[in-house]
Scaffold this motif. Structure first.
Motif, PDB file in Angstrom:
ATOM      1  N   ASP A  74       0.888  -1.164   0.000  1.00  0.00           N
ATOM      2  CA  ASP A  74       0.000   0.000   0.000  1.00  0.00           C
ATOM      3  C   ASP A  74       0.925   1.213   0.000  1.00  0.00           C
ATOM      4  O   ASP A  74       1.663   1.426   0.969  1.00  0.00           O
ATOM      5  CB  ASP A  74      -0.887  -0.019   1.245  1.00  0.00           C
ATOM      6  CG  ASP A  74      -1.862   1.156   1.256  1.00  0.00           C
ATOM      7  OD1 ASP A  74      -1.596   2.181   0.576  1.00  0.00           O
ATOM      8  OD2 ASP A  74      -2.883   1.059   1.953  1.00  0.00           O
ATOM      9  N   ASN A 108       0.501   4.119   0.542  1.00  0.00           N
ATOM     10  CA  ASN A 108       0.270   5.079   1.627  1.00  0.00           C
ATOM     11  C   ASN A 108       0.956   4.658   2.928  1.00  0.00           C
ATOM     12  O   ASN A 108       0.945   5.416   3.900  1.00  0.00           O
ATOM     13  CB  ASN A 108      -1.231   5.282   1.837  1.00  0.00           C
ATOM     14  CG  ASN A 108      -1.835   6.029   0.665  1.00  0.00           C
ATOM     15  OD1 ASN A 108      -1.314   7.061   0.245  1.00  0.00           O
ATOM     16  ND2 ASN A 108      -2.904   5.500   0.089  1.00  0.00           N
ATOM     17  N   ARG A 168      -3.442  11.926  -0.947  1.00  0.00           N
ATOM     18  CA  ARG A 168      -2.421  11.087  -0.290  1.00  0.00           C
ATOM     19  C   ARG A 168      -1.832  10.071  -1.268  1.00  0.00           C
ATOM     20  O   ARG A 168      -0.627   9.873  -1.314  1.00  0.00           O
ATOM     21  CB  ARG A 168      -3.034  10.350   0.906  1.00  0.00           C
ATOM     22  CG  ARG A 168      -3.239  11.267   2.087  1.00  0.00           C
ATOM     23  CD  ARG A 168      -3.608  10.485   3.331  1.00  0.00           C
ATOM     24  NE  ARG A 168      -3.613  11.369   4.494  1.00  0.00           N
ATOM     25  CZ  ARG A 168      -4.478  11.278   5.496  1.00  0.00           C
ATOM     26  NH1 ARG A 168      -5.405  10.349   5.485  1.00  0.00           N
ATOM     27  NH2 ARG A 168      -4.416  12.126   6.512  1.00  0.00           N
ATOM     28  N   THR A 169      -2.695   9.434  -2.059  1.00  0.00           N
ATOM     29  CA  THR A 169      -2.203   8.361  -2.938  1.00  0.00           C
ATOM     30  C   THR A 169      -1.461   8.932  -4.144  1.00  0.00           C
ATOM     31  O   THR A 169      -0.377   8.475  -4.495  1.00  0.00           O
ATOM     32  CB  THR A 169      -3.388   7.489  -3.423  1.00  0.00           C
ATOM     33  OG1 THR A 169      -4.138   7.074  -2.287  1.00  0.00           O
ATOM     34  CG2 THR A 169      -2.901   6.279  -4.198  1.00  0.00           C
ATOM     35  N   ASN A 170      -2.053   9.939  -4.780  1.00  0.00           N
ATOM     36  CA  ASN A 170      -1.496  10.419  -6.055  1.00  0.00           C
ATOM     37  C   ASN A 170      -0.330  11.378  -5.876  1.00  0.00           C
ATOM     38  O   ASN A 170       0.473  11.543  -6.780  1.00  0.00           O
ATOM     39  CB  ASN A 170      -2.578  11.128  -6.886  1.00  0.00           C
ATOM     40  CG  ASN A 170      -3.662  10.181  -7.360  1.00  0.00           C
ATOM     41  OD1 ASN A 170      -3.647   9.000  -7.030  1.00  0.00           O
ATOM     42  ND2 ASN A 170      -4.604  10.682  -8.116  1.00  0.00           N
ATOM     43  N   ALA A 212       2.066   9.821  -1.592  1.00  0.00           N
ATOM     44  CA  ALA A 212       2.667   8.486  -1.770  1.00  0.00           C
ATOM     45  C   ALA A 212       3.577   8.458  -2.996  1.00  0.00           C
ATOM     46  O   ALA A 212       4.568   7.717  -3.026  1.00  0.00           O
ATOM     47  CB  ALA A 212       1.577   7.422  -1.892  1.00  0.00           C
TER      48      ALA A 212
END
Ligand SMILES: NC(=O)c1ccc[n+]([C@@H]2O[C@H](COP(=O)([O-])OP(=O)(O)OC[C@H]3O[C@@H](n4cnc5c(N)ncnc54)[C@H](OP(=O)(O)O)[C@@H]3O)[C@@H](O)[C@H]2O)c1
Length: 248
Positions: free
Chosen positions: A61, A63, A110-112, A115
């Protein structure tokens, strides 16, 4: 020749398609995503179709930032040195700002972006140590302008990632390390599944072939497929915002 290639978000869509493209060219692969069972199935498929290609997989993951560093180091050691890292994992969730979906917009940021930064940091620790390597970030044509509705935060994260990539390139200007930002148009995948009526949507295999070619050229920026997305990006950059909103 970049022999050992890490791809994040390789369980589906563009990441999976790129893995197949590179396996067909005999490159070794380090693949990560949260859905390990999909990565294992992809590894088995590659093993059958392209014997001799080494494939290392990890559940990740992105993140979980500490684990990003651990997994990148492990995969680097397992393949005997990564030559290219493709920061591809991303989500297309999001909602108009101020409509009660801060949770979805935060996951997108957060992801794009956050992270993706973690992945760039982890990749460049390896590349700086050996003064070699190619860092690739998968941005989007959505990065070109601020966009309305569900794309507002998504576009902002991709614009941030594009700027981050250019900054890293500036920082590594006089080194042998290469840095590329790739801007896909609409390519069939889980993210674009709700967008099948979009103009210029290409199937996954066609899109990933074009992506692989663009990545292999190692240019600083590439729109993919180049036609029609390079001219569309130019128009998007210059039309008045009202016209752009009406066209979307
Ligand atoms: N398809 C398009 O038209 C298009 C256009 C422009 C840009 N892009 C960009 O291309 C990239 C790939 O998207 P796609 O179109 O291939 O969509 P997709 O099929 O939904 O693939 C997204 C990938 O990212 C992974 N992922 C998502 N969240 C993750 C997390 N927290 N940790 C680790 N992996 C995560 C997913 O794997 P798991 O769920 O197994 O973790 C999946 O493998 C994205 O960055 C997207 O923004 C796509």
């Amino acid at each position: 020749m970049r022999m050992n290639i890490l791809i994040s978000g390789a369980s589906t869509g563009l990441g999976r398609g790129l893995a197949l493209e590179y396996a067909a060219r005999g490159r070794n692969l380090a693949l990560c995503a949260r859905r390990l069972e999909l990565l294992e199935a992809l590894r088995a498929d590659i093993g059958r179709r392209f014997p001799g290609v080494r494939v290392a997989v990890r559940a990740l993951d992105v993140n979980d930032h500490e684990r990003v560093f651990t997994v990148f180091r492990e995969l680097d050691a397992e393949l005997g040195g990564l030559d290219r890292v493709i920061v591809n994992a991303g989500v297309g969730r999001g909602a108009p700002v101020g409509t009660g979906r801060f949770d979805a917009n935060l996951v997108t940021v957060r992801t794009n972006f956050v992270a993706a930064l973690a992945q760039c940091e982890a990749a460049l620790e390896l590349f700086r140590a050996r003064q070699a390597g190619h860092l690739v970030t998968i941005c989007s044509v959505a990065a070109i302008r601020g966009l309305p509705r569900y794309q507002t935060v998504y576009a902002a994260t991709k614009a941030g990632l594009a700027s981050l990539t250019e900054g890293i390139r500036a920082d590594l200007w006089r080194t042998p390390i290469r840095v590329s930002a790739v801007f896909p148009g609409y390519i069939e995948s889980e993210i674009s599944s709700g967008a099948s009526k979009r103009m210029f949507l290409v199937d996954t295999a066609t899109g990933c072939r074009a992506l692989r070619r663009a990545i292999d050229r190692e240019r600083p920026r590439a729109f993919v497929p180049r036609w029609p997305w390079a001219p569309i990006a130019f128009l998007m950059r210059h039309v008045p915002l009202g016209l752009l909103v009406r066209a979307l």
